[in-house]
Design an enzyme around this catalytic site. Structure first.
Site, PDB file in Angstrom:
ATOM      1  N   LYS A 123       0.762  -1.148   0.150  1.00  0.00           N
ATOM      2  CA  LYS A 123      -0.086   0.014  -0.007  1.00  0.00           C
ATOM      3  C   LYS A 123       0.824   1.281   0.076  1.00  0.00           C
ATOM      4  O   LYS A 123       1.969   1.498   0.680  1.00  0.00           O
ATOM      5  CB  LYS A 123      -0.997  -0.132   1.200  1.00  0.00           C
ATOM      6  CG  LYS A 123      -1.853   1.222   1.566  1.00  0.00           C
ATOM      7  CD  LYS A 123      -2.591   1.130   2.700  1.00  0.00           C
ATOM      8  CE  LYS A 123      -3.685   2.184   2.764  1.00  0.00           C
ATOM      9  NZ  LYS A 123      -4.547   2.130   3.911  1.00  0.00           N
ATOM     10  N   SER A 158      -9.300   2.404   3.204  1.00  0.00           N
ATOM     11  CA  SER A 158      -8.301   3.186   2.471  1.00  0.00           C
ATOM     12  C   SER A 158      -7.406   2.079   1.467  1.00  0.00           C
ATOM     13  O   SER A 158      -6.824   2.670   0.685  1.00  0.00           O
ATOM     14  CB  SER A 158      -7.746   4.220   3.121  1.00  0.00           C
ATOM     15  OG  SER A 158      -6.683   3.579   4.087  1.00  0.00           O
ATOM     16  N   SER A 160      -9.520  -0.006   7.476  1.00  0.00           N
ATOM     17  CA  SER A 160      -8.948   0.282   6.017  1.00  0.00           C
ATOM     18  C   SER A 160      -8.500  -1.149   5.472  1.00  0.00           C
ATOM     19  O   SER A 160      -8.213  -1.062   4.212  1.00  0.00           O
ATOM     20  CB  SER A 160      -8.001   1.462   6.114  1.00  0.00           C
ATOM     21  OG  SER A 160      -8.683   2.530   6.077  1.00  0.00           O
TER      22      SER A 160
END
Lengths: 45, 450
Positions: free
Chosen positions: B76, B150, B174
């Site tokens: 990420k 996210s 997330s």
């Protein structure tokens, strides 16, 4: 000028009036949530 | 036919039937085929291929670093990769990271191939925001639905079959919510199990780093690689089955919320039945009202997020996307008493979770109360509430696993299991048993977009 408006000014942020209203609304929602939590805590104590 | 797992790929690698180079080239080709999904903010073609060549040479010389050796992984774009700016989907300027984040360093030590940086909501806040420099990731089940966030790109990269596993971060859900919306497995570990060094902070008290994977076994394998020493292996009792496990089902957390899609409640009821048939005992349990968990967690998150970004906002406010900046400013009016109260509430609520988890091995709930909402609802920077059941376990630090438990109108539904702190072995055991008992984890979307 409210405390929240002063924080925005201190940060150098000058959003347009609509956006400023949205930002202040979000911050106010958090302050309201903090009051709600304080009331809940008082009942727990 | 199911896609080969990390374990299948490792066996093929060691049997000489494939190579790390082939695995890496194939993953890069899949990323290219699925480019319209925008799973990756950056692909590291050159360094990944170079790493794969080195890996093949090491294997040929008999050096075996274990099951992740030669396996391509996504990271990420909130997590530092040495030499690359961690942009976090933002236009805010960022300098190249001097070193790998601790979790990336552990993956490299285990021989994993760092394939690329996966897309995120800006600074792991809110989204999707189509006004950012790069387009947001798109849900492979239906590109008109959000991915959740996210860790959006990580979930998409796994759901689309580009990689078997990618790293995410989870401050309020997330890792788990995009996993639920994209039909993959997301594992938020116990607080402190995986180091956050080199991960951009959002709310340091609530931030967790963990894997998003195609299956529970693969998530457990990666978590064990990421974990600090002395932790019980998440994969330690993976195949022990569900028999004997006591699972508490706080059904009221879902059934009493008007935001719940009836299909989600039915899927959860069906999941409870499937676990029962697999030998677990299911009992209804009552937890404190969800609202207070979320209120306390959101106040801490908002206050800390504002604290983390205050200086950056002062310097670069114009570079932030509107939704992210609006979200980061929510906490600006909170004071020390508000935060002390939120932590006191967190202690009370966390103790109630601990008490319940002393009577059962696991809790079962939904990850999100509805499938992925339409992207259109978020256009123009609109804030849309997506009801989830994830934040309490960031606040309490309990490990939580999201895994697929059904489809509704072609969109995945995610269930969530929660265990006592440090009991990722039980969490993964139950998740694996659920996968064995059902076919939900085998469901995959059509791959490339037209």
């Amino acid at each position: 000028m409210t405390t929240l408006e002063k924080i925005l000014t201190d940060l150098g942020i000058r959003p347009d009036p609509d956006e400023k209203a949205r930002v202040l609304q979000g911050a106010k929602e958090d302050q309201d949530a903090a009051r709600k939590l304080a009331a809940w805590l008082a009942r727990q104590r | 036919m199911t896609d080969p797992t990390i374990f299948d790929l490792g066996a093929a690698l060691r049997a000489g039937e494939t190579s790390a180079l082939e695995l890496t080239q194939a993953a890069l080709a899949r990323a290219s085929d699925n480019a319209p999904l925008h799973a990756f903010a950056d692909l590291f073609e050159k360094t990944a291929i170079s790493q794969a060549i080195t890996t093949d040479a090491a294997l040929a010389m008999g050096q075996d670093l274990g099951p992740l050796m030669g396996i391509p992984i996504g990271i990420k774009d909130m997590i530092d990769i040495a030499g690359r700016p961690t942009r976090a989907a933002s236009r805010v300027p960022a300098s190249p990271a001097l070193t790998d984040a601790a979790c990336v360093a552990r993956l490299r030590t285990a021989g994993a191939i760092i394939l690329g940086a996966t897309q995120t909501y800006e600074f792991a806040t809110v989204g999707p925001d189509e006004s950012l420099a790069q387009p947001p990731a798109r849900n492979p089940w239906n590109p008109d639905r959000i991915t959740g966030g996210s860790s959006s790109g990580s979930a998409v990269a796994v759901a689309a079959g580009i990689v078997r596993v990618a790293l995410g971060t989870d401050t309020g859900g997330s890792i788990r919510s995009p996993s639920a919306y994209c039909g993959v497995v997301g594992l938020k570990p116990t607080k402190g199990r995986v180091p956050n060094d080199g991960v951009l902070p959002l709310s340091p008290s609530l931030d967790h780093t963990g894997p998003i994977a195609a299956t529970v076994a693969e998530a457990a394998l990666v978590l064990d690689t990421l974990s600090n020493p002395g932790r019980k292996a998440a994969s330690g009792s993976l195949t022990a089955g569900a028999a004997g496990l006591r699972i508490g089902y706080p059904r009221h957390w879902i059934a009493d919320d008007p935001a719940t899609d009836p299909a989600v409640l039915k899927a959860l009821d069906d999941a409870a039945s499937a676990l029962s048939l697999a030998g677990a005992s299911i009992r209804l349990v009552t937890l404190p009202d969800y609202d207070m968990f979320e209120t306390a967690g959101a106040l801490i998150l908002d206050a800390e997020a504002f604290g983390c970004h205050r200086d950056r906002i002062r310097e670069h406010a114009a570079h932030y996307g509107v939704p992210a900046l609006r979200s980061l400013l929510r906490g600006m009016g909170l004071n020390r008493d508000d935060i002390a109260n939120a932590w006191e509430a967190a202690q009370i609520l966390g103790a109630r979770l601990d008490e319940t988890l002393s009577q059962v091995d696991l809790l079962l709930t939904a990850t999100t109360l509805a499938p992925a909402p339409p992207v259109a609802a978020f256009r123009g920077g609109r804030a849309v509430w997506t009801a989830m059941r994830t934040l309490p376990f960031n606040l309490s630090g309990h490990p939580a696993l999201s895994l697929p438990c059904g489809l509704t109108d072609g969109l995945p539904i995610g269930m969530q299991l929660i265990a006592a702190k440090g009991a990722e072995d039980i969490l993964c055991r139950a998740g694996h048993a659920f996968e064995d008992a059902t076919d939900h984890s085998l469901q995959r979307p059509a791959r490339a977009l037209p």
